[in-house]
Design an enzyme around this catalytic site. Structure first.
Site, PDB file in Angstrom:
ATOM      1  N   SER A 160      45.276  38.678  48.105  1.00 12.87           N
ATOM      2  CA  SER A 160      45.996  37.855  47.124  1.00 12.87           C
ATOM      3  C   SER A 160      45.201  36.591  46.844  1.00 12.87           C
ATOM      4  O   SER A 160      44.385  36.163  47.660  1.00 12.87           O
ATOM      5  CB  SER A 160      47.374  37.477  47.671  1.00 12.87           C
ATOM      6  OG  SER A 160      47.969  36.506  46.837  1.00 12.87           O
ATOM      7  N   HIS A 161      45.462  35.970  45.684  1.00 11.95           N
ATOM      8  CA  HIS A 161      44.859  34.673  45.379  1.00 11.95           C
ATOM      9  C   HIS A 161      45.380  33.586  46.313  1.00 11.95           C
ATOM     10  O   HIS A 161      44.768  32.544  46.450  1.00 11.95           O
ATOM     11  CB  HIS A 161      45.160  34.270  43.936  1.00 11.95           C
ATOM     12  CG  HIS A 161      44.292  34.957  42.936  1.00 11.95           C
ATOM     13  ND1 HIS A 161      44.270  36.318  42.788  1.00 11.95           N
ATOM     14  CD2 HIS A 161      43.390  34.461  42.044  1.00 11.95           C
ATOM     15  CE1 HIS A 161      43.395  36.633  41.828  1.00 11.95           C
ATOM     16  NE2 HIS A 161      42.848  35.532  41.368  1.00 11.95           N
ATOM     17  N   SER A 162      46.541  33.840  46.898  1.00 10.08           N
ATOM     18  CA  SER A 162      47.153  32.828  47.760  1.00 10.08           C
ATOM     19  C   SER A 162      47.177  33.309  49.199  1.00 10.08           C
ATOM     20  O   SER A 162      47.619  34.425  49.493  1.00 10.08           O
ATOM     21  CB  SER A 162      48.577  32.557  47.279  1.00 10.08           C
ATOM     22  OG  SER A 162      49.364  32.058  48.338  1.00 10.08           O
TER      23      SER A 162
END
Lengths: 88, 130, 209
Positions: free
Chosen positions: B8-10
């Site tokens: 994920s980007h996070s």
């Protein structure tokens, strides 16, 4: 073939973690497992099928097991549901 | 057992999905989060992903769950850093990241092969919520 | 790393960092508004990494490090794309301490092939390829007629600039901007723009030598 009827009593129903536990338990047996409720039938060894049933608390389900270990399988699944999947 | 990597980007999203998936996993199952950048920023890092894939592999291969856009590009870049043997045993699931991860983890916990784990993750697209 | 090589990469990096806002504004119009921020973050990381390569004179090794650093620090799609481009450009320049027209042509060719492969993209889709491919073709035209590195790069920059202008006239079919369809027309592509400004920074730096 063994057919039993059991009511789901745990609060969250046969969703997410309980659904996973059910499928994982079913998969330890050689028997075919089917769940029937609300006029739908699902493969009891498929997480997607079980989750798609959307089985909530107080739903009565029919579990059918068929195979050489159908008796043990049926008993194990029934015990698991009756124990509320370890939920409070 | 097939391992599962969550890209994920996070970092928080990846860790959070892993936390949920762990509720449904088998004890020895490998579920690795590869979220965010080394500096804590939002983004995806191909090196982090390739390391995650290596740690998630116990010999049966790895299913990778991705969020949006560059998560796919970074994961495909990460594949290039793997040795050929492992590269042949990793696959991206075209699935919603959370539902896909959870379905994949359960499928993998049953001892299913990579193709079945990917198929189950991708099948999570059709799960109705109401 | 030789002083000159260090300066070339620094010059390209500083240009990107200096254009952070412009690239971000372009991206905000048709993408998710992070291209400038991401590219600047990548080249800040490259800057820090260059300090550890002071004694390295192999251009291929330095470009490989630049590519690896971009891949692990940009964060957006540009990271794997430009990172792969630098990694691929590092192959023909491996072991070299100076570059001639032929080698630069091979480096551009390899970089473009890497971007096409990674992005599953081609020209006419409103991406960095719309600047880089014409730049490469112009560079090769110059090379065929025996022009110098600087002259070839001048042709390449001109073509890249025209490529950026061309991206204003087409709709995006790759990347986030493709969600906008027809509404992406009229905007210049941030990726094509960053490719152009990197080439231009390289050219301007060499002209100053």
């Amino acid at each position: 073939m063994i057919e039993i009827q059991v009511t789901i009593t745990n609060t969250s129903g046969l969703h997410a973690r309980p659904a996973a536990q059910f499928v994982q338990k079913a998969a330890t047996f050689k028997s075919k497992v089917k769940i029937a409720a609300n006029n739908k039938v699902a493969d009891g060894k498929s997480i997607l099928a079980v989750m798609s049933m959307g089985l909530k608390q107080n739903t009565q389900i029919t579990i059918t097991t068929e195979g050489e270990d159908e008796k043990e399988c049926s008993k194990a699944l029934e015990d698991m549901i009756k124990s509320n999947f370890g939920e409070e | 057992m097939v391992g599962v990597v969550i890209v994920s980007h996070s970092q928080k999203v990846a860790e959070g999905i892993r936390e949920m998936a762990l509720q449904m996993s088998a004890p020895e199952q490998k579920i690795i989060a590869a979220g965010g950048m080394a500096d804590g920023g939002i983004g995806t890092d191909a090196f982090q992903v390739s390391e995650a894939i290596i740690s998630a592999n116990t010999g049966d291969g790895v299913a990778v769950m991705v969020d949006l856009g560059s998560a796919v590009l970074s994961t495909e870049t990460a594949f290039e850093f793997l040795d050929e043997e492992l590269r042949a045993k990793v696959q991206i699931a075209d699935a919603p990241i959370l539902e896909g991860a959870i379905s994949a983890v359960v499928e993998a916990s049953l001892g299913s092969a990579l193709a079945a784990v990917i198929a189950t993750a991708e099948g999570a697209r059709t799960l109705n919520k109401c | 790393m030789s002083g000159e090589l260090y300066e070339v990469i620094s010059a390209v990096g500083e240009t990107i960092i200096g254009n952070r806002q412009m690239l971000t504004d372009l991206d905000a119009a048709i993408g998710d508004g992070d291209h400038g921020i991401n590219m600047a973050r990548g080249f800040e990381a490259v800057k820090a990494k260059l300090q550890t390569l002071e004694t390295e004179s192999d251009i291929g090794k330095v470009l490989k490090t630049v590519g690896m650093t971009l891949i692990s620090s940009v964060g957006g799609a540009a990271g794997p794309l430009y990172g792969t481009a630098f990694l691929r450009a590092a192959v023909p320049s491996q072991g070299k301490t100076e570059l001639d027209v032929e080698t630069i042509g091979l480096m551009l060719e390899a970089a473009i092939a890497g971007i096409k492969e990674r992005g599953k993209a081609t020209t006419g889709e409103k991406t960095m390829l719309d600047a880089l491919v014409p730049a490469y073709e112009a560079f090769q035209d110059g090379a065929k007629t025996g022009k110098s590195v600087i002259e070839c790069l001048e042709l390449a920059c001109e073509a890249a600039q025209q490529g950026v202008e061309f991206t204003k006239t087409i709709i995006a079919t790759k990347g986030r901007a493709s969600y906008l369809g027809e509404r992406s027309r009229g905007h210049q592509d941030p990726g094509a723009t960053s490719s152009y400004i990197m080439l231009k920074a390289l050219l301007e730096h060499l002209r100053r030598q």
